[in-house]
Design a protein around this motif. Structure first.
Motif, mmCIF file in Angstrom:
data_model
loop_
_atom_site.group_PDB
_atom_site.id
_atom_site.type_symbol
_atom_site.label_atom_id
_atom_site.label_comp_id
_atom_site.label_asym_id
_atom_site.label_seq_id
_atom_site.Cartn_x
_atom_site.Cartn_y
_atom_site.Cartn_z
ATOM 1 N N LYS A 32 0.548 -1.636 0.067
ATOM 2 C CA LYS A 32 0.226 -0.602 0.051
ATOM 3 C C LYS A 32 1.299 1.070 -0.304
ATOM 4 O O LYS A 32 0.480 2.190 -0.549
ATOM 5 C CB LYS A 32 -0.692 0.105 1.053
ATOM 6 N N TYR A 33 2.186 1.125 0.973
ATOM 7 C CA TYR A 33 2.662 2.476 0.928
ATOM 8 C C TYR A 33 3.907 3.142 0.247
ATOM 9 O O TYR A 33 4.262 3.652 -0.197
ATOM 10 C CB TYR A 33 3.179 2.803 2.193
ATOM 11 N N SER A 36 3.340 0.745 -4.074
ATOM 12 C CA SER A 36 1.600 0.996 -4.613
ATOM 13 C C SER A 36 1.820 1.955 -6.449
ATOM 14 O O SER A 36 3.006 1.818 -6.735
ATOM 15 C CB SER A 36 1.164 2.444 -3.470
ATOM 16 N N ASP A 38 -1.213 3.240 -7.212
ATOM 17 C CA ASP A 38 -2.540 3.224 -7.121
ATOM 18 C C ASP A 38 -1.961 5.251 -7.306
ATOM 19 O O ASP A 38 -0.554 5.293 -6.439
ATOM 20 C CB ASP A 38 -2.880 3.536 -5.475
ATOM 21 N N LYS A 40 -2.735 7.745 -6.213
ATOM 22 C CA LYS A 40 -3.248 8.584 -5.752
ATOM 23 C C LYS A 40 -1.396 8.743 -4.505
ATOM 24 O O LYS A 40 -0.913 9.402 -3.945
ATOM 25 C CB LYS A 40 -4.112 8.830 -4.500
ATOM 26 N N MET A 41 -1.437 7.772 -4.509
ATOM 27 C CA MET A 41 -0.071 7.812 -3.039
ATOM 28 C C MET A 41 1.330 7.555 -4.516
ATOM 29 O O MET A 41 2.411 7.552 -3.289
ATOM 30 C CB MET A 41 -0.009 5.690 -2.719
ATOM 31 N N LYS A 44 1.844 11.216 -3.464
ATOM 32 C CA LYS A 44 2.173 11.585 -2.312
ATOM 33 C C LYS A 44 3.498 10.951 -1.805
ATOM 34 O O LYS A 44 4.283 12.300 -1.328
ATOM 35 C CB LYS A 44 0.819 11.044 -0.787
ATOM 36 N N GLN A 45 3.920 10.060 -2.802
ATOM 37 C CA GLN A 45 5.841 9.523 -2.776
ATOM 38 C C GLN A 45 6.190 10.938 -3.474
ATOM 39 O O GLN A 45 7.365 10.776 -2.512
ATOM 40 C CB GLN A 45 5.934 7.743 -3.465
ATOM 41 N N HIS A 563 -8.285 2.324 -4.222
ATOM 42 C CA HIS A 563 -7.947 2.267 -6.103
ATOM 43 C C HIS A 563 -8.669 1.943 -6.508
ATOM 44 O O HIS A 563 -9.319 1.004 -6.703
ATOM 45 C CB HIS A 563 -6.590 1.574 -5.076
#
Length: 609
Positions: A32-33, A36, A38, A40-41, A44-45, A563
């Motif tokens: 997930k983190y 990922s 996705d 949107k993630m 953010k990364q 997602h």
């Protein structure tokens, strides 16, 4: 992999009735983190990595401004941080060159290119176009990890025995091509080239993904002329990157060959300590052509996304349709084309044929026209609007102000006769920091404040946002405006200590003032970083799907979208993105069908035929 294939199947079939509902497999922390897929993630990364780099790059400028502003004083903190590079609390001249090199490289490429485009292209393209994800979520993930790998290599160069690359962010040969030329031309330069190669790979993976997503994956009804200007700007940015970054990469590969394989692409007739080198037939000017063929489009790779973000934020917070939608697209396209035709205005002093120089002067001054169209349209958009002064709106208006004042000095530098006097002076530093650095940061801040609720489901603190805006705006003008006068007086850039020049003694007080303001400006950016991370957990929660009363599709998703973005069917689009203040209504979402008696905007009529 099955989850990825499932999402890609969803993407391929989006918009159809009978669409399968997104089902979520149990995700681990790593899937997930970290790895990922996705979008949107991944956005953010990119943003968090960009923020870390911005702190490092900004800190470098604060540290060398200490030395520039107070050349007679010693600062023990410098020795604490840099060790033998700043013995006795004074930065060594060769290390100062390395610091300016890393400052420029980090902020231009790692923050304002990867951090800005990587964040907002990833976040907004699928959300505003009505797509479940990018065309290739896997390539998207790879694009971040190539950027991260490049970051690690670039940071590691700070810890080598001979120090990081020193040659300016442009790393011109022969200095960069000969490891014996200086300490900063040794292993630090190799690491710089490797890091930039990984960075270019990241940009190409991302750019191809953005272009294919925009062209192929729009939801039903989302014609090209119904796309928000953010998406147009990101499309042209990606095209610029895909066409120009490979040229820089080829230049760097040849530079590596010259450094390690004994070739002479950039070297000829060079003596070191009285010894003639065997290299013959190369041209250092060739590297300048290859570098600036990327280097000038790079300015627009940085500024175009912010133009798109600012256009969107001004329209939403003025509660008015953007003025001249088609003219905005045409001017973005004109900038995109002209960006490839002006690279040699960085090279007026290289012995260029004056007639050729005059051609580049003409093309350089022409690029001011589409920029002026955009400025006119932004001002007309907010003229007599019902303005809401959110932190995002203030930064968007600040962007327009700074872009105008920074752009005006470009008219000077675009003129070859004036540029010969001003080249390599503080005037150039002032011009490009204002027009490319500060204004791009203002656009980026506007975007972060505005789309933060979409990213995290919370608002950033408004009071801290207002302090951040006013201190940053005043600081930007106090730091960079006086530098124009230093440049007109002939003060050169990239010199550590100018105190021994009698002709520049009049500027001692000014330099000290600039250094103090730089420290204040840096401190207020740290306050922004605190606000960013604190608000993730403690910020005011978003209570409605559409907190800004905007028309675009990203505000039709759940407050915390999974997602796949939309639960159930992806909405269909019926109108353009700027129906504000129309037919007695504050705003009309893009998803609302057009009524039989509805009046159409001029820009809108052309696309409804």
């Amino acid at each position: 992999m099955s989850d990825t294939l499932h999402i890609q199947h969803e993407v391929a079939s989006h918009g159809h009735s009978g669409e399968p509902h997104v089902h979520h497999h149990k995700e681990t922390f790593i899937s997930k983190y970290i790895f990922s897929m996705d979008h949107k993630m991944i956005a953010k990364q990119f943003l968090v990595t960009g923020i870390i780099w911005a702190i490092i790059g900004g800190l470098f400028s604060v540290l060398f401004r200490l030395q520039l502003g107070f050349p007679d004083q010693n600062f023990p903190i410098l020795e604490t941080i840099f060790g033998r590079w700043a013995e006795g609390g004074k930065i060594k001249p060769e290390f100062y060159y390395a610091l300016t090199t890393m400052h420029g490289t980090v902020l231009i490429f790692f923050v304002l290119t990867a951090g800005l485009s990587g964040t907002f292209a990833n976040l907004l393209i699928p959300l505003q176009l009505g797509a479940r994800d990018m065309a290739s979520p896997f390539m998207n993930m790879l694009s971040y990890w190539f950027f991260f790998a490049g970051s690690i290599v670039m940071i590691s160069s700070l810890f080598t025995q001979t120090g990081p690359a020193a040659g300016g962010w442009t790393v011109y040969p022969p200095l960069s091509a000969l490891s014996q030329a200086s300490q900063g031309s040794k292993s630090g330069m190799d690491l710089w080239i490797i890091a930039m190669t990984l960075f270019v790979a990241s940009q190409l993976l991302g750019g191809l993904n953005y272009i294919s997503t925009i062209l192929n994956m729009r939801t039903r009804g989302m014609s090209m002329t119904r796309m928000p200007l953010t998406i147009w700007a990101l499309l042209f940015t990606a095209i610029l990157g895909v066409l120009s970054f490979p040229v820089l990469l080829s230049g760097l590969v040849l530079l590596m060959f010259d450094r390690h394989l004994g070739t002479s692409f950039y070297l000829s007739d060079i003596y070191i300590a009285g010894q003639a080198l065997p290299n013959e037939g190369g041209s250092a000017i060739l590297y300048q052509h290859l570098f600036w063929f990327l280097g000038h489009p790079e300015v627009y790779i940085i500024i175009l996304p912010t133009m798109g973000l600012v256009s969107e934020i001004l329209a939403i917070n003025a509660r008015k349709p953007i003025f001249g939608y088609m003219a905005m697209i045409a001017s973005l396209m004109a900038i995109c084309v002209l960006a490839f035709l002006v690279w040699a205005h960085h090279m007026f002093v290289t012995g260029m044929n004056p007639f050729l120089g005059s051609v580049f002067v003409l093309l350089t001054l022409l690029i001011a026209i589409p920029s002026a169209i955009k400025v006119f349209n932004w001002i007309t958009t907010i003229w007599r609007g019902n303005l809401r002064f959110t932190p995002a709106m203030l930064f968007a208006i600040g962007f327009v102000s700074i872009f105008i004042s920074g752009g005006l000095t470009g008219i000077w530098l675009g003129n070859s006769t004036i540029d010969i006097h001003l080249h390599d002076t503080m005037f150039v530093i002032a011009h490009f920091h204002i027009v490319m650095g500060v204004s791009a940061f203002f656009g980026m801040f506007a975007g972060i404040y505005h789309w933060y609720p979409k990213m995290f489901g919370r608002f950033m603190n408004n009071t801290l946002g207002y302090i951040h805006f006013w201190v940053t705006l005043v600081s930007a003008y106090l730091i960079f405006w006086p530098m124009h006068y230093q440049g007109l007086a002939g003060m050169p850039r990239r010199y550590l200590d100018k105190s021994s020049w009698a002709s520049f003694s009049q500027f001692h007080g000014l330099d000290a003032m600039i250094s103090v303001v730089t420290i204040i400006a840096f401190a207020v950016q740290l306050m922004f970083v605190f606000n960013y991370f604190y608000s993730m957990y403690k910020g005011r929660r978003v209570r409605s799907q559409n907190p800004w009363s905007a028309t675009t599709l990203e505000w039709t998703t759940p407050i915390h979208p999974g997602h796949g973005n939309w639960e159930g069917e992806i909405p269909e689009v019926h109108r353009w993105a700027y129906d504000y203040g129309k037919d007695g209504r504050d705003f009309i979402p893009q998803t609302e069908p057009i009524g039989e008696n509805e009046s159409l905007d001029v820009d809108h009529q052309s696309q409804m035929k």
